[in-house]
Design a protein around this motif. Structure first.
Motif, PDB file in Angstrom:
ATOM      1  N   ARG A 288      -8.529  18.447  -5.456  1.00 17.95           N
ATOM      2  CA  ARG A 288      -7.201  17.805  -5.332  1.00 17.95           C
ATOM      3  C   ARG A 288      -6.495  18.298  -4.075  1.00 17.95           C
ATOM      4  O   ARG A 288      -5.896  17.516  -3.347  1.00 17.95           O
ATOM      5  CB  ARG A 288      -6.350  18.105  -6.566  1.00 17.95           C
TER       6      ARG A 288
ATOM      7  N   GLY B 125      -7.375  16.549  -1.117  1.00 24.87           N
ATOM      8  CA  GLY B 125      -6.956  15.156  -1.005  1.00 24.87           C
ATOM      9  C   GLY B 125      -7.701  14.199  -1.922  1.00 24.87           C
ATOM     10  O   GLY B 125      -7.508  12.984  -1.842  1.00 24.87           O
TER      11      GLY B 125
ATOM     12  N   ASP C 147      -8.302  12.177  -5.200  1.00 25.42           N
ATOM     13  CA  ASP C 147      -7.346  11.707  -6.199  1.00 25.42           C
ATOM     14  C   ASP C 147      -8.002  11.734  -7.588  1.00 25.42           C
ATOM     15  O   ASP C 147      -8.684  10.790  -7.981  1.00 25.42           O
ATOM     16  CB  ASP C 147      -6.970  10.264  -5.797  1.00 25.42           C
TER      17      ASP C 147
ATOM     18  N   ALA D   6      -7.627  12.141 -11.788  1.00 23.78           N
ATOM     19  CA  ALA D   6      -6.727  12.129 -12.953  1.00 23.78           C
ATOM     20  C   ALA D   6      -7.314  13.045 -14.025  1.00 23.78           C
ATOM     21  O   ALA D   6      -8.508  13.311 -14.053  1.00 23.78           O
ATOM     22  CB  ALA D   6      -6.623  10.705 -13.491  1.00 23.78           C
TER      23      ALA D   6
ATOM     24  N   LEU E 189     -12.028   9.853 -11.441  1.00 21.75           N
ATOM     25  CA  LEU E 189     -11.530   9.561 -10.096  1.00 21.75           C
ATOM     26  C   LEU E 189     -10.536   8.410 -10.178  1.00 21.75           C
ATOM     27  O   LEU E 189     -10.811   7.413 -10.841  1.00 21.75           O
ATOM     28  CB  LEU E 189     -12.685   9.118  -9.193  1.00 21.75           C
ATOM     29  N   LYS E 190      -9.376   8.543  -9.510  1.00 23.91           N
ATOM     30  CA  LYS E 190      -8.414   7.432  -9.510  1.00 23.91           C
ATOM     31  C   LYS E 190      -8.840   6.374  -8.493  1.00 23.91           C
ATOM     32  O   LYS E 190      -8.523   5.215  -8.607  1.00 23.91           O
ATOM     33  CB  LYS E 190      -7.021   7.957  -9.158  1.00 23.91           C
ATOM     34  N   SER E 191      -9.497   6.808  -7.450  1.00 22.69           N
ATOM     35  CA  SER E 191     -10.029   5.850  -6.469  1.00 22.69           C
ATOM     36  C   SER E 191     -11.254   6.497  -5.838  1.00 22.69           C
ATOM     37  O   SER E 191     -11.392   7.720  -5.863  1.00 22.69           O
ATOM     38  CB  SER E 191      -8.975   5.555  -5.400  1.00 22.69           C
TER      39      SER E 191
ATOM     40  N   PRO F  89     -12.998   8.095  -3.140  1.00 22.29           N
ATOM     41  CA  PRO F  89     -12.446   8.695  -1.924  1.00 22.29           C
ATOM     42  C   PRO F  89     -13.278   8.364  -0.689  1.00 22.29           C
ATOM     43  O   PRO F  89     -14.493   8.190  -0.795  1.00 22.29           O
ATOM     44  CB  PRO F  89     -12.486  10.195  -2.223  1.00 22.29           C
TER      45      PRO F  89
END
Ligand code: BTN
Length: 317
Positions: free
Chosen positions: A36, A39, A41, A43, A52-54, A56
């Motif tokens: 995190r 960088g 993202d 959750a 993973l929220k997106s 990377p």
């Protein structure tokens, strides 16, 4: 990262990650925090698991390697979240026998090196910081052409992603857009008088920076600043290494390889001919550029006749 990416749409429990990596759940919590901070993202928390929220935009070997199969760069990709300099890592690895085509990529450099005594601004996950090991069987005097080829590879990669952008090559190794620098190349080598042992081509591209420190604002730009949109570093890095592979192979294979590079470099540079220049390290070298000689050195018409620039930083007037 590999586990989270492989299960990109689901929550992965801390217990499962801990079992697969062979460590404790509390250690996983610490590693997740580290990602995190870098960088990524993510959750979730220890009691529910993580997802993973997106996806990377990290330059990970698992992501790049499949796309680079068939090139010399597909097999030995090394990725660092933070390193002093990818060129330093690549030079050390090459001296220890790293094979041709080894690639060193970093999300952030703490001591990125430029030509001369310059530093290279290497903000986290904004740029591409890439160094490649090559072992061409050529004398040291032929290495300049390889570095000119790297400039052509960067030019082609940028245009492949966004054909509206017109990069301008500045001899020997800068890529400019609208007079500001978007890419610098630092080539280092280990050679004896007749033979190159290895070279490291270090390429720094300003990709998604939205601003630069005050001392660079007038001279640096990024692809995001000129295009107005965010770029995928994975896509650009893939295009770059594929293009470098093409240039390098045709240089070694074809008898016309050198001429082709010199011709295309001159076509894509607004300053190798007819421009008033000065060479920083040599006050007597001022004049008007007159193209490249057969080895890629810059010819300049001066008051004392035509001179050849062998090294140094060229300032456009
Ligand atoms: C320059 O224009 O002065 C050359 C800059 C080269 C920067 C790249 S970033 C990747 C590689 N690692 C380094 O420390 N430098 C090169």
């Amino acid at each position: 990262m590999r586990l989270l990416t492989a299960h990109a749409t689901v929550v992965v429990s801390g217990t499962k990650i801990a079992a697969e990596i062979g460590t404790s759940r509390s250690d996983i919590w610490r590693l997740i925090q580290q990602l995190r901070d870098l960088g990524v993202d993510i959750a979730g928390h220890p009691s529910t698991g993580y997802s993973l929220k997106s996806i990377p935009d990290l330059l990970l070997p698992d992501t790049l390697s499949p796309q680079l199969q068939g090139t010399i760069f597909g097999k030995h990709i090394h990725h660092y979240y933070k390193i002093d300099s990818t060129n330093t890592a690549a030079m050390e690895a090459a001296s220890g026998g790293a094979p041709e085509g080894s690639v060193f990529l970093a999300e952030q450099q703490t001591a990125g090196r430029g030509r001369g005594a310059n530093q290279w601004h290497s903000e986290r996950s904004s740029g591409i910081y890439c160094s490649a090991v090559l072992r061409p069987a050529v004398p040291p005097s032929d290495v300049l052409v390889v570095t000119l080829a790297a400039g052509l590879a960067v030019h082609a990669a940028i245009q492949e992603i966004d054909s509206r952008i017109a990069p301008d090559l500045k001899w020997p190794n800068d890529v400019l857009i609208g007079k500001k620098k978007v890419c610098g190349i630092l080539t280092e080598m280990n050679a004896d008088i007749t033979r190159v042992r290895y070279i490291v081509i270090g390429i720094g591209i300003n990709v998604n920076q939205s601003a630069f420190p005050a001392d660079l604002q007038a001279i640096a730009t990024s692809l995001r600043l000129v295009s107005g949109t965010e770029w995928s570093r994975v896509e650009l890095c893939t295009a770059l290494l594929k293009s470098l592979d093409r240039e390098y192979r045709s240089l070694l294979k074809s008898s016309d390889g050198v001429n082709s590079i010199l011709r295309r470099f001159q076509e894509r540079s607004s300053s190798v001919r007819g421009r008033q220049i000065e060479v920083e390290e040599d006050a007597s070298l001022q004049g008007v550029t007159d193209g490249l000689d057969e080895r890629g050195f810059l010819k300049v018409r001066t008051a004392q006749g035509v001179r050849t620039v062998l090294s140094g930083t060229v300032t456009l007037r």
